[in-house]
Design an enzyme around this catalytic site. Structure first.
Site, PDB file in Angstrom:
ATOM      1  N   SER A   1       0.855  -1.185   0.000  1.00 48.11           N
ATOM      2  CA  SER A   1       0.000   0.000   0.000  1.00 48.11           C
ATOM      3  C   SER A   1       0.889   1.233   0.000  1.00 48.11           C
ATOM      4  O   SER A   1       2.112   1.146  -0.016  1.00 48.11           O
ATOM      5  CB  SER A   1      -0.893  -0.004   1.234  1.00 48.11           C
ATOM      6  OG  SER A   1      -0.113   0.286   2.375  1.00 48.11           O
ATOM      7  N   LYS A   2       0.237   2.378   0.063  1.00 51.82           N
ATOM      8  CA  LYS A   2       0.925   3.675   0.101  1.00 51.82           C
ATOM      9  C   LYS A   2       2.015   3.714   1.165  1.00 51.82           C
ATOM     10  O   LYS A   2       3.038   4.354   0.982  1.00 51.82           O
ATOM     11  CB  LYS A   2      -0.101   4.771   0.424  1.00 51.82           C
ATOM     12  CG  LYS A   2      -0.905   5.166  -0.789  1.00 51.82           C
ATOM     13  CD  LYS A   2      -0.259   6.346  -1.481  1.00 51.82           C
ATOM     14  CE  LYS A   2      -0.690   6.439  -2.920  1.00 51.82           C
ATOM     15  NZ  LYS A   2       0.372   6.828  -3.822  1.00 51.82           N
TER      16      LYS A   2
END
Ligand code: GLU
Length: 489
Positions: free
Chosen positions: A260-261
Site C-alpha cells: 500500500s501507500k
C-alpha cells in the site's frame, strides 16, 4: 444507447475464434497500482503467448467513486509501461442497455427475481442474524412471489432490487493457479444484480461483459477469488460458457503486509516519475509471481511473450522490493544505447544539458554508477551548470587552510597544459601534490568538490576531461574564492 465499436480491431475479426480472449478491467477509482499493472501485464503476456486478444474494459459504473481523469491516468500509465491492448477501452458506463436487457432476460426465465424488501426490513434481518451470532444471508423470501404479482408490483412502481436465484449446490472452481476451490452453497445467498435505482452491480456487469466480449480466461488478483462462485452461478444463469479462472497471489511490501501507500510508491506513475524505465518495471512486475525457470531475471519482452505460462505462476504472495526494482533498472540503464538513454534522461536534466557529444560521453561515464534516469539527468546537468553549492560534509572534511593556495597552484599548472585529457590532468595534479609535499588525495577530494559539488561520483579525471579546460578552471577558481572567504586567516 449506442453500442461500442472497438477502435483497433472488431471483435474477433482478424483472429481465429478459438484463440483466448482476456481482459484487464480496472475501476477508475485510483491511479494504476503496481498490483493492477501486474494483472494487466499477465493478461497481456498470456494473450501474446497464445496468439490471443487482450481487451481493456473500464469498470466505471460506480458513479460516486469513478473519475474520468483517473481513466486518463490509467490509460497513460498503461501506454507508458507498454501494456498495449487489442480492443477497447470499453466503458461499462456506456453499456447499461446491455445489463438491463440481460436482467430482463434472467427475470423472464425465472433465473432472477424481484425482491421488494425495504432497506429497513433488510437491516432488521441483518441485526437479528448478528445478535444470534450467524453470518447474515438474505432469506430468499421473495423467491416465492409469483411472477404475475412481481410484474404487477414492478409496473405499479414499487421499489425493488433484482436478485439471482442461487443454486443450492457447492460451486467448484478449477483455478489455473490455485487448483480446485470449493464454495459450499451455505456461504452464498441470492445476491443483488440490479439496485432499486436500476443500477447494475459489479458482479452482474462483469459477467454480462465477459459473456458479451467472449472472454475465455479471467486472470485477476486473488482478492476476487471469493467473488468467483457468484460469477460462475451468473454465467450459468446467462447460459454462457464459463471462462477459465486464474487468480494471482497478492503483492506484499518488504514487511510482508499487503502493498500500500505506506510502502512508498505504489502507483505506476510514481515509479515513472522516480526515473524508472518502463522496460525495467515491466520486467520486474513480470517476475512478481511468474518464474520463467533457471535464475534468469533480465528478460526481453520477446522472451517473456514466448515463455510466459500460467502454469509457472505461483499461488503464493510476492514481495515488491523497491531495492530490487532499482537494481533491475540499473541493469537496463547499463545496457540501453547511449542516445536512447540520453533521450529518456533529458526530461530529468532540470539544470540543462551539455553539448550532445559531451552528454553522450557523460552517459557512458556515469551509467555504471547510476540507477535511475533521475540520477542520470542530474549527472548530465552537472556538465551544464556549475555547482550551486558544495556538499557541507565534504567541505568540512576536505577544505583546510592550505587548500585555496594548493588549488590555485593546481589551477595554474592545469592552465599550462598543452592538451586536456584524463591522463594529462591527472599527471598535473600528482605533480602539484608532490611539489606541495602532500599526498594526491589531499588535492583530489577538494578538486572533486570544486568541480561537482559532491565527494563521490565517476572517476575524477574522466570528469575533468569531459568538463573541458575552461569549465574546470572556472569551477576550480570559484571554489578557491569560496574557500578563501571561509578560511580563517
Ligand atoms: N474492476 C475490478 C477491479 O478493479 C476487476 C474485476 C475483474 O477483473 O473481474 O478490481
Amino acid at each position: 444507447m449506442e453500442r461500442e465499436v472497438a477502435p483497433k480491431l472488431a471483435f474477433g475479426a482478424l483472429k481465429d475464434p478459438t484463440t483466448p480472449r482476456v481482459r484487464f478491467a480496472p475501476s477508475p477509482t485510483g491511479s494504476l497500482h503496481v498490483g493492477g499493472a501486474r494483472t494487466a501485464l499477465y493478461n497481456l503476456l498470456f494473450a501474446r503467448h497464445t496468439g490471443g486478444t487482450f481487451l481493456l474494459r473500464i469498470e466505471d459504473t460506480d458513479v460516486e467513486r469513478s473519475r474520468e481523469e483517473l481513466t486518463a491516468q490509467i490509460l497513460s500509465a498503461m501506454e507508458w509501461l507498454g501494456l498495449e491492448f487489442d480492443e477497447g477501452p470499453f466503458y461499462q458506463s456506456r453499456r447499461y442497455d446491455l445489463y438491463r436487457a440481460a436482467a430482463e432476460r434472467l427475470l423472464a426465465e425465472g433465473k432472477a427475481y424481484r425482491a421488494f424488501e425495504t432497506p429497513v426490513e433488510l437491516e432488521t434481518e441483518r441485526k437479528k442474524a448478528e445478535a444470534a451470532g450467524r453470518a447474515y444471508r438474505y432469506s430468499g423470501a421473495a423467491r416465492a412471489i409469483p411472477p404475475e404479482e412481481s410484474d404487477r408490483r414492478a409496473r405499479a412502481g414499487e421499489r425493488h432490487v433484482v436478485r439471482l436465484r442461487m443454486p443450492s449446490e457447492t460451486i467448484v472452481v478449477e483455478d489455473l493457479i490455485r487448483g480446485r476451490v470449493e464454495f459450499p452453497a451455505e456461504a452464498l445467498d441470492d445476491f443483488v444484480l440490479v439496485r432499486s435505482d436500476g443500477h447494475p452491480l459489479y458482479h452482474f456487469s462483469v459477467c454480462v461483459d465477459d459473456t458479451e466480449m467472449r472472454i475465455t480466461h479471467v486472470i485477476r488478483g486473488d482478492d476476487h477469488l471469493a467473488n468467483t462462485p457468484k460469477h460462475v452461478a451468473l454465467f450459468r444463469a446467462l447460459g454462457a460458457p464459463i471462462p477459465r479462472f486464474a487468480h494471482l497471489g497478492m503483492i506484499l511490501g518488504t514487511d510482508r503486509k499487503k502493498l500500500s501507500k505506506r510502502h512508498g510508491a505504489a502507483a505506476v506513475e510514481e515509479w515513472r516519475d522516480a526515473g524508472i524505465l518502463p522496460e525495467a518495471l515491466f520486467n520486474f512486475l513480470a517476475l512478481l509471481g511468474w518464474a520463467p525457470g533457471g535464475d534468469r531475471e533480465i528478460l526481453t519482452r520477446a522472451e517473456m511473450e514466448r515463455e510466459f505460462s500460467l502454469e509457472k505462476v505461483g499461488a503464493s504472495p510476492s514481495v515488491f522490493d523497491p531495492e530490487k526494482l532499482l537494481w533491475m533498472n540499473a541493469q537496463y540503464v547499463a545496457k540501453m544505447p547511449a542516445d536512447e538513454l540520453l533521450a529518456r534522461s533529458t526530461p530529468h536534466a532540470a539544470k540543462g544539458l551539455p553539448p550532445r557529444e559531451v552528454a553522450l560521453a557523460a552517459i557512458e561515464l556515469h551509467r555504471p554508477r547510476v540507477r535511475t534516469t533521475i540520477e542520470m539527468g542530474r549527472a548530465l546537468s552537472s556538465y551544464a551548470e556549475d555547482p550551486a553549492d558544495y556538499d557541507p560534509d565534504g567541505w568540512k572534511k576536505h577544505v583546510r587552510p592550505e587548500t585555496p593556495r594548493q588549488l590555485e597552484t593546481l589551477a595554474r599548472s592545469l592552465e599550462a597544459l598543452p592538451d586536456w585529457t584524463a591522463a594529462s590532468t591527472e599527471e598535473a595534479l600528482r605533480k602539484t601534490a608532490e611539489g606541495e609535499g602532500v599526498s594526491a588525495g589531499k588535492l583530489i577530494h577538494p578538486t572533486r568538490l570544486a568541480l561537482t559539488g559532491t565527494t563521490v561520483g565517476a572517476p575524477l579525471f574522466d570528469v575533468v576531461a569531459l568538463l573541458g579546460k575552461e569549465t574546470a578552471l572556472r569551477r576550480l577558481r570559484r571554489f578557491v574564492e569560496a574557500a578563501k572567504a571561509q578560511t580563517p586567516a
